[in-house]
Design a protein around this motif. Sequence first.
Motif, short mmCIF file in Angstrom:
data_model
loop_
_atom_site.label_atom_id
_atom_site.label_comp_id
_atom_site.label_asym_id
_atom_site.label_seq_id
_atom_site.Cartn_x
_atom_site.Cartn_y
_atom_site.Cartn_z
N MET A 17 0.77 -1.16 -0.01
CA MET A 17 0.09 0.01 -0.05
C MET A 17 0.94 1.17 -0.11
O MET A 17 0.61 2.44 -0.62
N ALA A 18 1.81 1.13 0.81
CA ALA A 18 2.65 2.34 0.90
C ALA A 18 3.49 2.50 -0.44
O ALA A 18 3.48 3.95 -0.97
N LEU A 19 3.74 1.49 -1.13
CA LEU A 19 4.38 1.93 -2.54
C LEU A 19 3.37 2.16 -3.41
O LEU A 19 3.59 3.14 -4.28
N ALA A 20 2.25 1.65 -3.45
CA ALA A 20 1.12 2.12 -4.34
C ALA A 20 1.06 3.63 -4.11
O ALA A 20 0.88 4.44 -5.05
N ILE A 21 0.91 4.13 -2.77
CA ILE A 21 0.50 5.49 -2.68
C ILE A 21 1.61 6.31 -3.10
O ILE A 21 1.44 7.36 -3.82
N THR A 74 1.19 8.05 -16.29
CA THR A 74 2.76 7.44 -16.31
C THR A 74 3.18 7.33 -14.98
O THR A 74 2.65 7.99 -14.12
N PRO A 75 4.32 6.96 -14.79
CA PRO A 75 4.83 6.93 -13.54
C PRO A 75 5.99 7.95 -13.39
O PRO A 75 6.70 7.84 -12.15
N TYR A 76 6.12 9.05 -14.42
CA TYR A 76 6.96 10.06 -14.29
C TYR A 76 6.68 11.32 -13.34
O TYR A 76 5.54 11.26 -13.04
N SER A 77 7.65 11.85 -12.83
CA SER A 77 7.43 13.09 -12.36
C SER A 77 8.48 14.20 -12.67
O SER A 77 9.54 13.66 -13.15
N GLY A 78 8.41 15.38 -12.17
CA GLY A 78 9.06 16.19 -12.68
C GLY A 78 8.91 17.15 -13.83
O GLY A 78 7.66 17.17 -14.23
N ARG A 118 10.37 -4.26 -16.40
CA ARG A 118 9.16 -3.39 -16.63
C ARG A 118 8.45 -2.53 -15.65
O ARG A 118 8.05 -1.40 -15.91
N ASP A 119 8.54 -3.21 -14.69
CA ASP A 119 7.79 -2.27 -13.55
C ASP A 119 8.57 -1.25 -13.07
O ASP A 119 8.06 0.00 -12.52
N THR A 120 9.93 -1.41 -12.70
CA THR A 120 10.72 -0.36 -11.96
C THR A 120 11.57 0.41 -13.16
O THR A 120 11.94 1.51 -12.60
N GLY A 121 11.58 -0.33 -14.29
CA GLY A 121 12.36 0.46 -15.41
C GLY A 121 13.64 0.41 -15.21
O GLY A 121 14.69 0.73 -15.77
N LYS A 122 14.45 -0.73 -14.10
CA LYS A 122 15.70 -0.82 -14.11
C LYS A 122 16.16 -1.53 -15.05
O LYS A 122 15.63 -2.76 -15.34
N ILE A 123 17.26 -1.43 -15.77
CA ILE A 123 17.98 -2.08 -16.55
C ILE A 123 19.43 -2.65 -16.07
O ILE A 123 20.38 -1.87 -15.74
N ASP A 124 19.51 -3.95 -15.98
CA ASP A 124 20.72 -4.49 -15.73
C ASP A 124 21.40 -5.18 -16.97
O ASP A 124 21.13 -5.30 -18.03
N GLN A 163 9.36 -12.77 -15.83
CA GLN A 163 8.48 -11.59 -16.43
C GLN A 163 9.42 -10.38 -16.67
O GLN A 163 8.98 -9.33 -16.98
N LEU A 164 10.74 -10.64 -16.60
CA LEU A 164 11.79 -9.69 -17.22
C LEU A 164 12.00 -9.76 -18.43
O LEU A 164 11.85 -10.85 -19.05
N LEU A 165 12.25 -8.62 -19.14
CA LEU A 165 12.63 -8.73 -20.58
C LEU A 165 14.18 -8.65 -20.78
O LEU A 165 15.00 -7.98 -20.38
N TYR A 166 14.29 -9.83 -21.43
CA TYR A 166 16.02 -10.02 -21.74
C TYR A 166 16.23 -9.70 -23.16
O TYR A 166 15.63 -10.06 -24.12
N GLY A 167 17.46 -9.13 -23.28
CA GLY A 167 17.89 -8.67 -24.60
C GLY A 167 19.17 -8.94 -24.93
O GLY A 167 19.94 -8.69 -24.33
N THR A 168 19.51 -9.58 -26.20
CA THR A 168 21.00 -10.14 -26.52
C THR A 168 21.54 -9.07 -27.30
O THR A 168 21.34 -8.71 -28.57
#
Lengths: 594, 132
Positions: free
Chosen positions: A12-16, A67-71, A251-257, A234-239
């Motif tokens: 809930m905290a995350l959602a808020i 969108t999940p964006y701000s600023g 895709r949820d956090t936008g983090k790319i490793d 459910q992560l998107l892997y790319g070669t």
Amino acid sequence: MKNISIKILAFMALAISSNVSAASFTGTITKPNGSPAYGAMVTVFSANGETRETVYTQENGSYAIRTPYSGRLKVRARLASFKDATTNQDTSVSGRTNLDLTLSTFASLESANFAMSASAFNARLPWKDVARDRPAFVSQCNYCHQMGNNYTRLPFSHKEWVAEIDKMEGILAMASVRDKANIADVLTRAFNGEPIQAVQNYGASPELARAKVREWLVGDGYTFIHDADIAKDQLLYGTDEGHDILWVLNRDTGKIDQYPLPDIELPRGGLFSGMKLPIGQFTGKHGPHSLAQTSDGRIWITNALSSTLMSFDPISKQFKTYQVGHDSLYPHTIRVDKNDIVWFTIVASNQIARFDPKTEEMKVMYLPSNGFIRWVSDRIFPTLMRIGSWFPNQAVHLNLSTHKYFGQNILAFPYGIDVNPNDGSIWYAKLYASRIGRIDPVTMKIKEWKTPMLGPRRPRFDANGIFWIPAFDDGGLMRFDPQSERFETFKIPAIGEGEYETPYALNVNRTTVQVWMAANNSDRVLRFDPTSKTFFSYPSPTQVTVLRDFTFTEDGQVCSSSSNMPAAAIEDGRPSFICIEPEGGATDRAALGG
Amino acid sequence: MSSTRPKSAKIHAIVLAIGGLLTGYFGLSANGYLVPAVMLFILAALLWTAKAMNFFKYATLINLLSGLLLVLVLAFGDSLGARKLDVSGVALLTNLFTGGPILSLAALGILTGLRKGKPLALWFDKSNAKSA
């Protein structure tokens, strides 16, 4: 119980918190004359520009996007034939913004041309005989990238174009000497800096207005994410075939490793080190190309340049390398059957490989050669490539390649591959030989069929065992029923007069039975509905969109990687992961009360 | 000299010359084939004029052996491991430098004719005797 409560509170905290930082926009997009812009793309860029989300307007020009964006965010409205409308909005105070934008007309034909897709320009190439001369151009120039976009539409001299095509030949383009001279002549005359008159219409529809697109920029201008695949996590892997990297997007956090592939005792370019490595693009040795996952979670990767198979464990992040065969060249598309057997095509030596992850047994077999010349090439081509590797980066072996006379016809090029869900048989498509084939997984007996359209590329089965095949060279879609052994063909609608399409790959959503396919000549994705036999067009928010393979998420999104070669030619100068949520726009509209 | 030239010398020389033309035609596109084309013309000329028998014979022999090695390595050479393509590469280049695959196809007939007492051997011997 306590644990569950804590998790619920944390969620809930995350959602808020995500609600607080999320920016939403609603409004209307209009044309310069005030009429609603139907099918216009409204794109919101994240503050750092690394990600963006896009929805399409309804018939009344309205849109709504969460969108999940701000600023301070950039918002852009885009529609073919009109100049973009762009603004920057500070969303730090209010989460929801009403924003109307009006498109404008271009100041000149030249500036209008900059907004057109490559298809408008390569449709107007002055071939002396289109039927005779253009196939080599489509086959050899459109295969890896767009020709005719702003990056490639250069006013070169004939000599410069010949040098450019020589460079392409050095990286496996197979134009004959005659084709090369012909193409150079046509490009010299066509791309002369003069603007063209063209009208393009991407075909707005209620279905388009329900969709939403997400893009995440990855890597640099020479990153080449050939394929992308959604794994069970459910992560998107790319070669990344350019840099020997496995990219992983959450895709949820936008983090790319990124996970660099382990080194191997080969020179830069791997077994292809004799070739002229393209503009710094292939800086690696493995050239990871295609990927698929077995039920134990391991991800299997075909390494095109090192001719190896590689596994990646998403838990331990460990790679393991397996040799394919000493005369196997360019392992390509990979799929896994229901028994967890890994199958992949080997394009440049006309082979199919079968790998059992449990026993680690690799079997490589030749496919039918389809003619004497191809038989000779199948056997000799790996040796020529080895000779070339003795003279690194000079492509000297091409002086002994019969493609100089016969063109791409010297190879069969087994390309896409898939598993028939009905009987577990393995099916492949031969791009140059224009054939599809079936391999019995037990007896390994092979049967082939000639395709009615040329250039079958990356086919897939639907849930009913119907084989869907993109016809790259003929701009079409083929349906093959293995029971009746009958083909049905569909021509892909173009977006402008005289234009043609280059469908690279497709995939069939086995739940919705919709065929999603690349339309790489005109910056769009197509959806084909087999029931109504109708194509739906989804224009890409980004110019120069070349997609390779498609993959589906559990929640129904279709994802791919934007991988024009080089990525520097893409509008952003970098490649991206891209996902289309067919109902995402409608969901946003409903949530925002639009 | 032409009056004593045996039929097999004429046939083989013409075959080599035609082979040279064909290979040279490919060489106009892929210029690496100009090397075996030139070699075929040289060998055709040597056979026609019955000159340099040892060079002719050993070039043909090496061509045949390298061609055979190439085929055998490609078909059964997996046990060579990573060296398989190195061996086939050397065999292919050797074959091309000595006249290419067209000569390999004709080589057995030529070498048979070059055995002691056979027409091609006699043709070279007579020519050598005259020049001596």
